[in-house]
Design a protein around this motif. Sequence first.
Motif, mmCIF file in Angstrom:
data_model
loop_
_atom_site.group_PDB
_atom_site.id
_atom_site.type_symbol
_atom_site.label_atom_id
_atom_site.label_comp_id
_atom_site.label_asym_id
_atom_site.label_seq_id
_atom_site.Cartn_x
_atom_site.Cartn_y
_atom_site.Cartn_z
ATOM 1 N N THR A 69 55.884 2.750 40.359
ATOM 2 C CA THR A 69 55.381 2.893 41.866
ATOM 3 C C THR A 69 53.941 2.519 41.851
ATOM 4 O O THR A 69 53.331 2.312 40.707
ATOM 5 N N VAL A 70 53.556 2.452 42.997
ATOM 6 C CA VAL A 70 52.005 1.913 43.196
ATOM 7 C C VAL A 70 50.904 3.136 42.831
ATOM 8 O O VAL A 70 50.143 2.776 42.321
ATOM 9 N N GLU A 71 51.568 4.261 43.357
ATOM 10 C CA GLU A 71 50.588 5.429 43.206
ATOM 11 C C GLU A 71 50.700 5.922 41.672
ATOM 12 O O GLU A 71 49.567 6.407 41.139
ATOM 13 N N ARG A 72 51.865 6.205 41.145
ATOM 14 C CA ARG A 72 51.861 6.905 39.739
ATOM 15 C C ARG A 72 52.207 6.131 38.750
ATOM 16 O O ARG A 72 52.303 6.312 37.457
ATOM 17 N N HIS A 85 58.346 7.092 48.554
ATOM 18 C CA HIS A 85 58.560 6.348 49.911
ATOM 19 C C HIS A 85 58.828 4.847 49.699
ATOM 20 O O HIS A 85 58.119 4.652 48.505
ATOM 21 N N ASP A 87 57.677 1.994 50.597
ATOM 22 C CA ASP A 87 56.554 1.244 50.498
ATOM 23 C C ASP A 87 55.768 1.205 49.053
ATOM 24 O O ASP A 87 55.223 0.283 48.779
ATOM 25 N N SER A 88 56.001 2.388 48.333
ATOM 26 C CA SER A 88 55.325 2.326 47.308
ATOM 27 C C SER A 88 56.224 2.244 45.901
ATOM 28 O O SER A 88 55.372 2.012 44.642
ATOM 29 N N THR A 90 57.945 0.037 43.397
ATOM 30 C CA THR A 90 57.741 -1.652 43.034
ATOM 31 C C THR A 90 59.101 -1.796 42.349
ATOM 32 O O THR A 90 59.441 -3.103 42.680
#
Length: 104
Positions: A69-72, A85, A87-88, A90
Amino acid sequence: GRWSFKRDELSTACLLISVFPRFPNSMTDNQCHLQAFRHLYVLATEERDVQAVDAVTHAPLTVPVTVETVERGRYQATLPLLMPHRDSVTSLTVCCKRVKPVTL
């Protein structure tokens, strides 16, 4: 649960309207119908449950995956899984010897 709330503006508006409805001013005021507003939260939800299913028996499988993911960043998880989500996310990679390796 298999469901979660979306993050877009329409979903946020539907959720707020369902939680904070506009109450009538008097007994004869019929400009809004509270019962219909109460069920608008359904428009703010989406199913995020990801499951692996056997193609022959249709039985659910427990499969280790790698989620990026983008965040984690990249982390290990096991299906069934409540995904972050859309959008997050990848990539989602199946890393199991019993199942054909797939990257989404």
